[in-house]
Design an enzyme around this catalytic site. Structure first.
Site, short mmCIF file in Angstrom:
data_model
loop_
_atom_site.label_atom_id
_atom_site.label_comp_id
_atom_site.label_asym_id
_atom_site.label_seq_id
_atom_site.Cartn_x
_atom_site.Cartn_y
_atom_site.Cartn_z
N ASP A 1 0.81 -1.22 0.00
CA ASP A 1 0.00 0.00 0.00
C ASP A 1 0.84 1.28 0.00
O ASP A 1 0.43 2.31 0.54
CB ASP A 1 -0.98 0.01 1.20
CG ASP A 1 -1.87 -1.21 1.20
OD1 ASP A 1 -2.18 -1.71 0.11
OD2 ASP A 1 -2.24 -1.67 2.29
N GLY B 1 -4.47 -4.36 -3.81
CA GLY B 1 -5.46 -3.33 -4.16
C GLY B 1 -4.67 -2.10 -4.53
O GLY B 1 -4.05 -1.48 -3.68
P1 GDP Z 1 -0.78 0.28 -3.55
O1 GDP Z 1 -1.34 -1.01 -3.09
O2 GDP Z 1 0.69 0.37 -3.29
O3 GDP Z 1 -1.11 0.61 -4.96
O4 GDP Z 1 -1.44 1.40 -2.64
P2 GDP Z 1 -3.01 1.50 -2.23
O5 GDP Z 1 -3.77 1.97 -3.40
O6 GDP Z 1 -3.47 0.26 -1.57
O7 GDP Z 1 -2.94 2.57 -1.08
C1 GDP Z 1 -2.43 3.84 -1.28
C2 GDP Z 1 -3.54 4.86 -0.94
O8 GDP Z 1 -2.97 6.14 -0.83
C3 GDP Z 1 -4.57 4.98 -2.04
O9 GDP Z 1 -5.79 5.35 -1.47
C4 GDP Z 1 -4.03 6.10 -2.90
O10 GDP Z 1 -5.04 6.80 -3.62
C5 GDP Z 1 -3.43 7.00 -1.86
N1 GDP Z 1 -2.24 7.77 -2.26
C6 GDP Z 1 -1.24 7.44 -3.11
N2 GDP Z 1 -0.29 8.41 -3.11
C7 GDP Z 1 -0.70 9.35 -2.23
C8 GDP Z 1 -0.14 10.58 -1.76
O11 GDP Z 1 0.95 10.99 -2.14
N3 GDP Z 1 -0.86 11.27 -0.82
C9 GDP Z 1 -2.07 10.84 -0.36
N4 GDP Z 1 -2.69 11.57 0.55
N5 GDP Z 1 -2.62 9.69 -0.77
C10 GDP Z 1 -1.94 8.95 -1.69
P1 IMO Z 2 -0.84 -4.23 -2.25
O1 IMO Z 2 -0.36 -4.79 -3.55
C1 IMO Z 2 -1.00 -4.62 2.10
C2 IMO Z 2 -1.06 -8.67 3.75
C3 IMO Z 2 -2.32 -9.12 4.44
C4 IMO Z 2 -1.75 -10.09 5.45
C5 IMO Z 2 -0.62 -10.75 4.68
C6 IMO Z 2 -0.98 -12.05 4.01
O2 IMO Z 2 -2.16 -3.55 -2.33
O3 IMO Z 2 0.22 -3.42 -1.58
P2 IMO Z 2 -2.50 -12.80 1.95
O4 IMO Z 2 -3.84 -12.36 1.50
O5 IMO Z 2 -1.42 -12.55 0.95
O6 IMO Z 2 -2.52 -14.20 2.46
O7 IMO Z 2 -2.16 -11.88 3.25
O8 IMO Z 2 -0.23 -9.81 3.68
N1 IMO Z 2 -1.23 -8.18 2.36
C7 IMO Z 2 -1.19 -6.89 2.01
N2 IMO Z 2 -1.03 -5.79 2.76
N3 IMO Z 2 -1.06 -4.51 0.75
C8 IMO Z 2 -1.19 -5.61 -0.02
O9 IMO Z 2 -1.13 -5.57 -1.36
C9 IMO Z 2 -1.30 -6.88 0.60
N4 IMO Z 2 -1.45 -8.14 0.16
C10 IMO Z 2 -1.40 -8.93 1.24
O10 IMO Z 2 -2.97 -8.04 5.05
O11 IMO Z 2 -1.18 -9.39 6.52
MG MG Z 3 -2.87 -1.71 -1.84
#
Ligand code: GDP
Ligand code: IMO
Ligand code: MG
Length: 420
Positions: A13, A40
């Protein structure tokens, strides 16, 4: 050309989806190499906010080819949902999304096994996203799995029944009620949707692109600290999330890796169980969660929040051979009087500056304090205009980690991105 790799340096994330979408116009091809719908990846532009799970984050750039590599695991139900949601946004992917025949399928019974296993673990649960990731990779390494290439073969249904029956036997160990029927129906509908796409051998496809001087970016999922080998085992995911995973997950040799782009948040978050040395279980943690909207993009769970952890970041930079850094969510730090960065841990009476094997034992963080800044930085469009306090914060990170920070993200939108 060489393959560039973009990946997360923390617990996932970090904003990979946003940054891949920003960088996509520079590339001909974006390819996912591991993980599955546990990911996600959020993209925001114009008035659209979209979350991708299995599909690479280059899909909103018309010219870009997107590949789901052999290292990815696919749930046909979630894949179909993703395709349907994109259709509503007028994105038709049948022409420029390719899927590796070697990618493994998440069966309905893999999801049930994941849920049953987590329930049985009780307090020691991993905190899995319950998407069936662990059981599917278990069947892959156990040499029992079903692959995308199998779906076009006449014996597919029998193979499916055989593996599902095996899972039903395994499920007898657990006190767990389940109903496969409903999910199975949508699963087979999803299989029909997968058949509409070009099914490829990603190793040939990606190497051909590279030989033709095309630019390819591998998009990681999860983060380095969730890696099956180097994360805080057993609180990890079931794939290699590090750069080496791009080699095995696409079929590209290590000497073909080019830039390794590592993304980190300006602080830390983690979803699910497992150690988190700099976690803030107080008001400051609550403020980070609130200002950063730290709730899971896949499960909606609140993310645990804490200060930036440099020993962990150095570990990730080392494992991946990171050549450039991107920092995201800098804007979330606005308003704090004091910011902290963990420089060392106290462990067994000693100060150490690295992440040890004993990561599951208490590591007491030692912090360096930084002066915060008050101004909102979400509209700032050049590095020079950023508050000096923030630049000092970044310079310190660069000095310790010894890799340049090339991009600063100051908001979720595509446009809120500062190139340095
Ligand atoms: P990913 O899994 O690495 O693609 O990240 P996620 O989408 O799960 O989580 C990142 C969250 O932070 C999302 O809701 C993005 O829209 C948001 N986001 C990404 N970059 C920034 C930033 O620079 N500032 C803020 N406030 N939100 C961000
Ligand atoms: P992105 O790509 C954050 C975490 C789960 C759990 C552990 C194992 O969005 O960064 P799993 O479903 O793989 O068996 O879960 O890994 N986890 C993540 N945490 N971002 C993700 O993906 C994750 N994918 C799995 O929360 O702790
Ligand atoms: Mg994510």
């Amino acid at each position: 050309m060489k393959l560039d790799v973009l990946l997360g340096l923390q617990w996932g994330d970090e904003g990979k989806g946003k940054i891949v979408d920003v960088l996509a116009p520079k590339y001909d091809v974006i390819a996912r190499f591991q993980g599955g719908p546990n990911a996600g990846h959020t993209l925001e532009f114009n008035k659209i906010k979209h979350v991708l799970h299995t599909i690479p984050s280059g899909v909103f750039r018309e010219e870009t080819v997107n590949i789901i590599g052999n290292g990815v695991v696919i749930d046909p139900v979630i894949f179909k949902q993703e395709i349907d949601e994109l259709k509503e946004l007028n994105v038709d992917l049948t022409k420029n999304l390719y899927i590796s025949k070697r990618a493994h399928l998440i069966l309905p019974s893999h999801r049930i096994l994941d849920a049953a296993s987590e329930k049985a673990k009780g307090k020691t649960k991993i905190g899995s996203t319950l998407k069936g990731i662990g059981p599917t990779y278990m069947d892959k390494t156990g040499r029992n799995g079903l692959r995308v290439g199998d779906i076009i073969n006449p014996g597919f249904k029998e193979k499916y029944e055989f593996l599902t029956n095996k899972h039903k036997d395994l499920l007898k160990q657990y006190d767990f009620d389940y109903n496969l029927k409903e999910y199975e129906e949508s699963w087979f509908k999803g299989i029909e949707i997968i058949k509409q796409f070009k099914l490829i051998e990603s190793e040939h496809e990606v190497n051909t692109y590279l030989n033709e001087e095309k630019l390819v970016l591998a998009e990681g999922a999860q983060g380095t600290l969730l890696d099956i080998d180097f994360g805080s085992y057993p609180f990890v995911t079931s794939s290699n999330t590090i750069c080496a995973g791009a080699c095995t997950g696409l079929g590209v040799a290590p000497n073909k890796i080019g830039n390794v782009i590592g993304i980190f948040k300006a602080y830390c978050t983690r979803v699910g169980s497992g150690p988190f040395p700099t976690e803030l279980e107080n008001e400051e943690g609550e403020t980070l969660r609130k200002q950063g909207h730290e709730f899971g993009a896949t499960t909606g769970r609140p993310r645990r929040c804490g200060w930036l952890d440099l020993p962990a970041l150095k570990y990730s930079v080392m494992l991946n051979g990171v050549t450039e850094l991107i920092v995201t969510k800098a804007d979330v730090l606005s308003g704090f009087d004091t910011l902290k960065i963990c420089t060392h841990y106290k462990f067994n009476g000693k100060e150490i500056d690295y992440l040890p094997f004993e990561v599951n034992e208490p590591l007491e963080p030692v912090f360096k304090e930084f002066k915060g800044w008050k101004e909102d930085i979400t509209e700032i469009d050049s590095y020079e205009k950023l508050p000096q306090e923030f630049k000092d914060y970044l310079l310190y990170i660069e000095k310790v980690v010894k890799v340049p920070i090339k991009i600063v993200s100051v908001g979720p939108n595509r446009a809120q991105t500062i190139l340095r």
